[in-house]
Design a protein around this motif. Structure first.
Motif, mmCIF file in Angstrom:
data_model
loop_
_atom_site.group_PDB
_atom_site.id
_atom_site.type_symbol
_atom_site.label_atom_id
_atom_site.label_comp_id
_atom_site.label_asym_id
_atom_site.label_seq_id
_atom_site.Cartn_x
_atom_site.Cartn_y
_atom_site.Cartn_z
ATOM 1 N N SER A 1 -14.173 -5.452 48.555
ATOM 2 C CA SER A 1 -14.758 -6.763 48.853
ATOM 3 C C SER A 1 -13.683 -7.695 49.404
ATOM 4 C CB SER A 1 -15.384 -7.373 47.597
ATOM 5 O OG SER A 1 -14.398 -7.601 46.602
ATOM 6 N N PHE A 2 -14.110 -8.623 50.253
ATOM 7 C CA PHE A 2 -13.178 -9.577 50.844
ATOM 8 C C PHE A 2 -13.954 -10.765 51.379
ATOM 9 C CE2 PHE A 2 -14.189 -6.146 53.809
ATOM 10 C CZ PHE A 2 -14.732 -6.818 54.887
ATOM 11 N N LEU A 3 -13.240 -11.882 51.524
ATOM 12 C CA LEU A 3 -13.826 -13.112 52.053
ATOM 13 C C LEU A 3 -13.043 -13.503 53.300
ATOM 14 C CD1 LEU A 3 -15.710 -15.600 51.827
ATOM 15 C CD2 LEU A 3 -13.939 -16.661 50.390
ATOM 16 N N PRO A 4 -13.578 -13.301 54.499
ATOM 17 C CA PRO A 4 -12.879 -13.699 55.726
ATOM 18 C C PRO A 4 -12.711 -15.214 55.789
ATOM 19 C CG PRO A 4 -14.664 -12.137 56.196
ATOM 20 C CD PRO A 4 -14.864 -12.620 54.788
ATOM 21 N N GLY A 5 -11.460 -15.655 55.988
ATOM 22 C CA GLY A 5 -11.181 -17.082 56.050
ATOM 23 C C GLY A 5 -11.269 -17.625 57.467
ATOM 24 N N GLU A 6 -10.971 -18.907 57.587
ATOM 25 C CA GLU A 6 -11.026 -19.579 58.879
ATOM 26 C C GLU A 6 -9.989 -18.977 59.829
ATOM 27 O OE1 GLU A 6 -10.562 -24.114 60.714
ATOM 28 O OE2 GLU A 6 -10.724 -23.801 58.535
ATOM 29 N N GLY A 7 -10.371 -18.721 61.051
ATOM 30 C CA GLY A 7 -9.461 -18.185 62.059
ATOM 31 C C GLY A 7 -9.401 -16.664 62.089
ATOM 32 N N THR A 8 -10.149 -16.007 61.181
ATOM 33 C CA THR A 8 -10.141 -14.544 61.171
ATOM 34 C C THR A 8 -11.174 -14.004 62.153
ATOM 35 O OG1 THR A 8 -11.769 -14.466 59.370
ATOM 36 C CG2 THR A 8 -9.428 -14.461 58.759
ATOM 37 N N GLU A 9 -10.962 -12.741 62.531
ATOM 38 C CA GLU A 9 -11.927 -12.022 63.360
ATOM 39 C C GLU A 9 -12.242 -10.704 62.673
ATOM 40 O OE1 GLU A 9 -10.470 -11.602 67.327
ATOM 41 O OE2 GLU A 9 -10.165 -13.756 67.610
ATOM 42 N N LYS B 1 -18.539 -11.778 58.190
ATOM 43 C CA LYS B 1 -18.333 -13.011 58.944
ATOM 44 C C LYS B 1 -17.569 -14.013 58.090
ATOM 45 C CE LYS B 1 -22.952 -14.742 57.716
ATOM 46 N NZ LYS B 1 -24.231 -15.243 58.256
ATOM 47 N N GLN B 2 -17.006 -15.014 58.742
ATOM 48 C CA GLN B 2 -16.205 -16.025 58.054
ATOM 49 C C GLN B 2 -17.035 -16.749 57.000
ATOM 50 O OE1 GLN B 2 -14.228 -18.810 60.644
ATOM 51 N NE2 GLN B 2 -13.593 -17.222 62.110
ATOM 52 N N GLY B 3 -16.392 -16.989 55.846
ATOM 53 C CA GLY B 3 -17.020 -17.784 54.797
ATOM 54 C C GLY B 3 -17.995 -17.037 53.914
ATOM 55 N N THR B 4 -18.187 -15.766 54.145
ATOM 56 C CA THR B 4 -19.143 -14.988 53.361
ATOM 57 C C THR B 4 -18.442 -13.784 52.742
ATOM 58 O OG1 THR B 4 -20.968 -15.607 54.828
ATOM 59 C CG2 THR B 4 -21.307 -13.690 53.406
ATOM 60 N N ILE B 5 -18.594 -13.632 51.400
ATOM 61 C CA ILE B 5 -18.003 -12.466 50.746
ATOM 62 C C ILE B 5 -18.718 -11.213 51.217
ATOM 63 C CG2 ILE B 5 -17.727 -11.263 48.540
ATOM 64 C CD1 ILE B 5 -17.170 -13.914 47.221
ATOM 65 N N GLU B 6 -17.930 -10.232 51.625
ATOM 66 C CA GLU B 6 -18.469 -8.977 52.150
ATOM 67 C C GLU B 6 -18.086 -7.824 51.221
ATOM 68 O OE1 GLU B 6 -20.739 -6.785 54.650
ATOM 69 O OE2 GLU B 6 -20.316 -8.923 54.944
#
Length: 371
Positions: A177-185, A190-195
């Motif tokens: 699991s991970f949470l993409p932060g601002e400026g990530t690709e 997607k940014q801001g959503t835990i995946e």
């Protein structure tokens, strides 16, 4: 075309790393700079005034030698003395000198293997171990459907080699699991959503010397922008490397016949022999250079005859007493390194698509004359 000097030496050190050299040895760049373009390399056993003149005549910008041109610490650099004149001419002509000595003896496929090959030995093993390659363990987490791609890339980079097996790895599945932060690709999510992603924990070992290559292969093959991985030290060791080789002849010889075999295959005029000339020999130990100190290693190997240079009187008596035959073809048989290194560099250049002229020195640096 030409190649950066540093690139040439990087190729060479993949084959014969400096860290294999004995502690007392002097290896690496000894004179000049590698920060230049090089179109011709001259390979030689020794650097003599005649070899330097040969390099100048053939317009070589780099000499790769087996025996160091500088071995003892310099207290002065006098150009009115013979050795100083060599250094002066090399520097004035902008010819760099790189030395590969005991590391070239020890490396797999180096001087001692070339000597064993020249003697037509088979079933070759080490005479004495001087280096055990340290191993490390890589653990990396990868999306389930990219495991095969990463596994293949790691295997091709040299990870996961155990004995005669390659691509040795262990995999366990789980959920990452991970949470993409601002400026990530992110590759997934997607940014801001835990995946949450089905992932594989892939584990493998690799020689420490290949770490840069293995990690680069991992980064190139992994789909993630940020790769999660761990590196651990392990107690196991990889390949044993060392000096000398032991092997068997394809047929039995008398010691007298074997001495002729040595002369013919090393292209020498004469050799010194210790032992009963009618003794039968089949198993051979060979070590390039001066090998007196490894007499007992040759005895323990079960060899019938030990081939090495610079044997002294007392070592000869010890061998005679213990029933081990000796053949001393001289130190100069290490000249096999000239064509050996030439082949190695040509193979690297061809693989890289680079044009590099690698010249075998034609100067005979044998200091002895046999009458």
């Amino acid at each position: 075309m030409s190649v950066q000097g540093q690139t040439i030496i990087q190729w060479f050190e993949q084959f014969s790393p400096k860290h294999l050299a004995e502690d007392w040895d002097k290896v690496g760049l000894q004179i000049g700079t590698l920060q230049k373009e090089i179109s011709r390399v001259l390979v030689t056993l020794d650097i003599t005034p005649e070899v330097v003149d040969e390099a100048i005549a053939k317009k070589a910008e780099l000499i790769i030698a087996h025996h160091p041109v500088i071995f003892q610490s310099l207290k002065h650099l006098r150009t009115d003395l013979p050795q100083g004149k060599i250094y002066e001419k090399l520097i004035k002509q902008d010819i760099a000198v790189y030395t590969a000595h005991t590391n070239l003896d020890i490396t797999e496929g180096g001087v001692n293997d070339w000597l064993a090959e020249a003697l037509q030995l088979k079933d070759i093993t080490l005479l004495t171990t001087t280096y055990q390659e340290p191993l490390k363990k890589l653990v990396v987490f990868v999306p389930l459907y990219h495991e095969g791609q990463l596994r293949d890339a790691l295997g091709k980079s040299g990870a996961g080699h155990i004995g005669q097996y390659s691509h040795c790895m262990f995999a366990t599945q789980g959920v990452g699991s991970f949470l993409p932060g601002e400026g990530t690709e992110p590759f997934i999510g997607k940014q801001g959503t835990i995946e949450k992603v089905d992932e594989v924990r892939l584990e493998t070992i690799y020689p420490a010397s290949l770490e840069k290559k293995v990690l680069q292969a991992m980064f190139n093959a992994h789909p993630y922008e940020e790769v999660a991985y761990d590196i651990y030290p392990v107690q196991q060791v990889g390949k044993n490397l060392g000096l000398g080789r032991v092997g068997k002849l394809s047929q039995e010889y008398t010691l007298r016949e074997f001495a002729e075999h040595v002369k013919e295959n090393f292209q020498i005029q004469t050799c010194r022999v210790v032992g009963d000339l009618d003794k039968t020999v089949k198993k051979v130990a060979v070590l390039g250079g001066s090998g007196s100190k490894y007499l007992y290693a040759a005895l323990h190997s079960g060899a019938d005859v030990y081939v090495t240079g610079d044997l002294d009187f007392h070592t000869a008596h010890d061998a005679l007493l213990k029933g081990l035959a000796l053949v001393d073809p001289g130190h100069h048989v290490e000249k096999v390194m000239i064509t050996g290194v030439q082949r190695v560099l040509e193979q690297f250049a061809n693989k890289a698509g680079q044009k590099l002229e690698v010249l075998a020195s034609e100067v005979d640096t044998e200091p002895f004359t046999f009458l």
